[in-house]
Scaffold this active site. Structure first.
Site, PDB file in Angstrom:
ATOM      1  N   LYS A   6       2.675  -2.531  -7.657  1.00 14.86           N
ATOM      2  CA  LYS A   6       4.045  -2.367  -8.132  1.00 14.86           C
ATOM      3  C   LYS A   6       5.044  -3.077  -7.232  1.00 14.86           C
ATOM      4  O   LYS A   6       5.987  -3.692  -7.696  1.00 14.86           O
ATOM      5  CB  LYS A   6       4.359  -0.864  -8.168  1.00 14.86           C
ATOM      6  CG  LYS A   6       5.749  -0.530  -8.658  1.00 14.86           C
ATOM      7  CD  LYS A   6       5.804  -0.606 -10.144  1.00 14.86           C
ATOM      8  CE  LYS A   6       7.175  -0.331 -10.711  1.00 14.86           C
ATOM      9  NZ  LYS A   6       7.314  -0.967 -12.036  1.00 14.86           N
TER      10      LYS A   6
ATOM     11  N   GLU B 155       9.856 -12.967 -20.442  1.00 17.43           N
ATOM     12  CA  GLU B 155       9.464 -11.600 -20.093  1.00 17.43           C
ATOM     13  C   GLU B 155       8.366 -11.092 -21.036  1.00 17.43           C
ATOM     14  O   GLU B 155       7.441 -10.406 -20.612  1.00 17.43           O
ATOM     15  CB  GLU B 155      10.700 -10.686 -20.127  1.00 17.43           C
ATOM     16  CG  GLU B 155      10.434  -9.221 -19.878  1.00 17.43           C
ATOM     17  CD  GLU B 155       9.799  -8.896 -18.521  1.00 17.43           C
ATOM     18  OE1 GLU B 155       9.672  -9.795 -17.673  1.00 17.43           O
ATOM     19  OE2 GLU B 155       9.398  -7.735 -18.343  1.00 17.43           O
TER      20      GLU B 155
ATOM     21  N   CYS C 242       0.865  -1.171   0.000  1.00 18.20           N
ATOM     22  CA  CYS C 242       0.000   0.000   0.000  1.00 18.20           C
ATOM     23  C   CYS C 242       0.903   1.221   0.000  1.00 18.20           C
ATOM     24  O   CYS C 242       2.109   1.107   0.184  1.00 18.20           O
ATOM     25  CB  CYS C 242      -0.869   0.020   1.255  1.00 18.20           C
ATOM     26  SG  CYS C 242      -1.838  -1.475   1.451  1.00 18.20           S
TER      27      CYS C 242
ATOM     28  N   ARG D 164       1.187   1.650  -5.911  1.00 15.67           N
ATOM     29  CA  ARG D 164       1.425   0.648  -4.870  1.00 15.67           C
ATOM     30  C   ARG D 164       0.162  -0.084  -4.459  1.00 15.67           C
ATOM     31  O   ARG D 164       0.209  -1.076  -3.720  1.00 15.67           O
ATOM     32  CB  ARG D 164       2.019   1.318  -3.628  1.00 15.67           C
ATOM     33  CG  ARG D 164       3.300   2.060  -3.886  1.00 15.67           C
ATOM     34  CD  ARG D 164       3.740   2.778  -2.636  1.00 15.67           C
ATOM     35  NE  ARG D 164       4.117   1.843  -1.601  1.00 15.67           N
ATOM     36  CZ  ARG D 164       5.318   1.321  -1.456  1.00 15.67           C
ATOM     37  NH1 ARG D 164       6.275   1.658  -2.294  1.00 15.67           N
ATOM     38  NH2 ARG D 164       5.576   0.482  -0.487  1.00 15.67           N
TER      39      ARG D 164
ATOM     40  N   LYS E 170       4.816  -9.781 -19.640  1.00 12.18           N
ATOM     41  CA  LYS E 170       4.381  -8.405 -19.947  1.00 12.18           C
ATOM     42  C   LYS E 170       2.985  -8.436 -20.544  1.00 12.18           C
ATOM     43  O   LYS E 170       2.109  -7.680 -20.154  1.00 12.18           O
ATOM     44  CB  LYS E 170       5.376  -7.786 -20.937  1.00 12.18           C
ATOM     45  CG  LYS E 170       5.588  -6.330 -20.894  1.00 12.18           C
ATOM     46  CD  LYS E 170       6.511  -5.826 -19.803  1.00 12.18           C
ATOM     47  CE  LYS E 170       6.283  -6.422 -18.494  1.00 12.18           C
ATOM     48  NZ  LYS E 170       7.106  -6.092 -17.398  1.00 12.18           N
TER      49      LYS E 170
HETATM   50  O1  M6R Z   1      10.434  -4.599  -7.270  1.00 10.61           O
HETATM   51  P1  M6R Z   1      10.839  -5.939  -7.816  1.00 10.61           P
HETATM   52  O2  M6R Z   1      11.687  -5.837  -9.025  1.00 10.61           O
HETATM   53  O3  M6R Z   1      11.455  -6.817  -6.780  1.00 10.61           O
HETATM   54  O4  M6R Z   1       9.481  -6.612  -8.258  1.00 10.61           O
HETATM   55  C1  M6R Z   1       9.465  -7.920  -8.738  1.00 10.61           C
HETATM   56  C2  M6R Z   1       8.164  -8.232  -9.415  1.00 10.61           C
HETATM   57  O5  M6R Z   1       7.088  -8.035  -8.531  1.00 10.61           O
HETATM   58  C3  M6R Z   1       7.941  -7.347 -10.654  1.00 10.61           C
HETATM   59  O6  M6R Z   1       8.980  -7.493 -11.573  1.00 10.61           O
HETATM   60  C4  M6R Z   1       6.610  -7.736 -11.324  1.00 10.61           C
HETATM   61  O7  M6R Z   1       6.708  -9.000 -11.873  1.00 10.61           O
HETATM   62  C5  M6R Z   1       6.223  -6.686 -12.356  1.00 10.61           C
HETATM   63  N1  M6R Z   1       4.807  -6.485 -12.328  1.00 10.61           N
HETATM   64  C6  M6R Z   1       6.567  -7.066 -13.730  1.00 10.61           C
HETATM   65  O8  M6R Z   1       6.153  -6.148 -14.677  1.00 10.61           O
END
Ligand code: M6R
Length: 602
Positions: free
Chosen positions: A597, A476, A2, A27, A480
């Site tokens: 995020k 990836e 959050c 967030r 995506k």
């Molecule tokens: O902040 P982080 O890189 O540790 O986050 C990891 C994943 O939560 C993040 O890459 C997630 O998969 C994204 N939504 C991908 O776009």
């Protein structure tokens, strides 16, 4: 999971908090709320739905006050609803709290308090904090916060207001980020810097078990023994532009377009700049193996890096999902280099993986975007990606920045180990330096990619295939697409198709094939022919593309590059493709459903 913000100062807290929440909405965005210390005590407005819904409520019944706290939620305990939204105020109306994190023992706390007659209003774990604080409160809010923190198990970043302290905002944290901002007109707390950047670039990064006591012209810090702490503010060097859309319809598109610059900055900071000599402090020869651990896209960056490291350094590399690594009793020791990759530096599973690796004596190297984050601070060494704030939930520029750091690391490592001669090292570093210009060329194809993507919105299933490092980046591409377009997709190593997946291929299936590995071009093209002959349509992405386009096959041609660093090019085409599929479906690209995020909970 959050976002929290708080303000105390000479101005009306409400617009400051609402504006800050907009910067934190990435967030969590299923509900939001605000509490201000008004004339008669706390005035609270909480609203299910996006922030606009809260703004509409506030427009109907405006609030004002010089101190307040706000919250944007990603539900963990209790559905998204007005009542479950934060801030939570105890039943005596004495203490108001916003919380980011998870309280693992909230049920025990709740039961004990209910037995003593406390009535809870919500289903959340966070309300237990407000109720417990009121239960303990005996006139000294700092004592109360310390007692409450001593009872909480789990993670928290808290903003707290007490009815008896109309000009004092309190903050405390454990395992979740919290910064304190200092401006001429007041003091701020926030989960992330962009929330306060409009007002100040001077911030303190709060550490675990530190308490911030903030008043209009004053910011003091204490430990849990109430001893004052000396902290120095840091100056944030990036500007608010990074947290604004800058004319683009979505942050994601803006962040895709920023990639040439982000890569240039990250490459220069990792070759000569602020990251120092990238392998400084590491005795490359000491390591018997490398483990890369991360989540989501950061994990996918690790899979790409495995191919690069193994090819260049001739060292064995394991890539592990952090959520698995943390519980598997990994076979690692002082001779293992564990690389943690994380944009936010706050992903709960990656933090746990890092601590597990450290406890076993491994050397931990993190690659992180957010300065001051837990992983950046706790890893033995941290390399920063120069991506600036990444607002879209789907990562693009931070992922690309992670890739280039991993490449440079692998090249430098290989040179240090004597696996590549100095001439070849220089050649590879200049190949990496040429990536931003090549990405610019791909970005020029945006119109044709957009046009093609608009024909793909109807697919129910999209498969991504590649071989070797092209398979790594296919992972990836698939992630995506699914996270923002809600189309089911999977990535497979091309050679695996015949072992089962090919039974899923039929008319109205799209297969995205990535073809950059020259020595495997014939192999991936056989896979392409196999799926076309079973009714699929194919999007072929790569630099070695002999096949002529026709009704069944569409091509995105990438600039020439060796296959080793080609994922940085393929991914840009894949990002644009996913973006435009989702845009053509009219979806909320920057805030996809059910996602947040930064995943600071398990
Ligand atoms: O902040 P982080 O890189 O540790 O986050 C990891 C994943 O939560 C993040 O890459 C997630 O998969 C994204 N939504 C991908 O776009």
């Amino acid at each position: 999971m959050c976002g929290i913000i708080g303000y105390v100062g000479s101005e009306n807290a409400v617009p400051i908090i609402v504006d800050g929440l907009k910067k934190l909405e990435y967030r969590g965005y299923d509900s939001a709320g605000i509490a201000v210390y008004g004339r008669g005590g706390f005035d609270v407005v909480k609203q299910e739905g996006r922030l606009e819904a809260l703004e509409a409520r506030l427009a109907g019944s405006p609030l004002s006050g010089n101190m307040g706290i706000g919250h944007t939620r990603w539900a963990t305990h209790g559905e998204p609803s007005d009542i479950n939204s934060h801030p939570h105020v105890g039943s005596k109306n004495k203490i108001a709290v916003v919380h980011n994190g998870i309280i693992e023992n909230y049920k025990q706390i709740k039961e004990r308090l209910e037995q003593r007659g406390v009535r809870f209003a919500s289903q959340t774990d966070s309300e237990a904090i407000a109720q417990l604080a009121e239960y303990y409160y005996d006139g000294d809010i700092m004592d109360t916060v310390i007692r409450v923190a001593g009872r909480l198990e789990g993670s928290y970043a808290l903003g707290i207001m007490c009815l008896d302290e109309p000009d004092t905002l309190i903050a405390v944290k454990k395992d979740n980020p919290l910064i304190v901002g200092v401006s001429e007109h007041g003091r701020f707390i926030a989960s992330d810097v962009p929330a306060v950047l409009k007002h100040t670039n001077k911030v303190y990064y709060l550490n675990d078990m530190e308490i911030a006591v903030l008043r209009e012209g004053d910011a003091r810090f204490f430990n849990f023994d109430k001893e004052p702490l000396e902290k120095t503010p840091e100056t944030v060097t990036w500007s608010l532009d990074g947290a604004e859309k800058g004319g683009y319809p979505h942050f994601m598109l803006k962040e895709i377009m920023e990639q040439p610059k982000i890569l240039r900055d990250t490459i220069s900071s990792s070759m000569t700049g602020s990251n120092g000599d990238i392998i400084d402090g590491m005795d490359a020869a000491r390591f018997g193996k490398v483990v890369i651990t991360a989540c989501g896209s950061a994990y996918n960056a690790g899979v790409v890096a495995k191919y690069v490291f193994e090819r260049l350094c001739r060292i064995s590399v394991e890539v592990e999902l952090a959520s698995e690594f943390r519980y598997k009793d990994a076979v690692i020791d002082e001779k293992t280099l564990v690389i943690l990759v994380s944009q936010s530096g706050e992903t709960a599973d990656t933090i746990a993986a890092m601590r597990e690796a450290k406890s076993k004596g491994a050397f931990t190297l993190s690659i992180v975007n957010v300065v001051g984050s837990t992983i950046a601070k706790e890893a033995d060494r941290c390399l920063f990606t120069a991506a600036g704030p990444e607002i879209a939930v789907a990562t693009t520029k931070a992922f690309s920045a992670q890739l280039v750091i991993l490449y440079i690391l692998a090249v430098r490592f290989a040179a240090r180990l004597g696996k590549v001669p100095p001439g070849r090292e220089r050649e590879m570093l200049s190949e990496i330096e040429s990536l931003p210009a090549k990405i610019t060329e791909i970005l020029r194809q945006v119109d044709s990619i957009q046009k093609y993507a608009s024909t793909c919105v109807g697919y129910k299933n999209i498969f991504f295939i590649g071989r070797n490092i092209d398979y790594a980046i296919a992972l990836e591409g698939s992630l995506k697409l699914k996270e923002i377009s809600y189309i089911h997709s999977e990535a497979y190593a091309g050679g695996e198709l015949k072992h089962g997946t090919i039974s899923l291929i039929e008319d109205e299936t799209l297969v995205v094939a990535i073809a950059n590995c020259e020595r495997l071009y014939g192999k991936i093209m056989s896979n392409v022919e196999q799926v076309i002959s079973r009714g699929a349509k194919v999007l072929l992405i790569g630099s070695c593309l002999g096949a002529e386009p026709d009704g069944k096959l569409y091509r995105i041609i990438l600039p020439e590059s060796g296959d080793l660093f080609s994922p940085s090019l393929s991914v840009v085409a894949l990002q644009l493709f996913s973006y435009y599929v989702a845009a053509n479906k009219g979806l909320d690209i920057d805030k996809p459903r059910n996602l947040a995020k930064s995943v600071t909970v398990e």
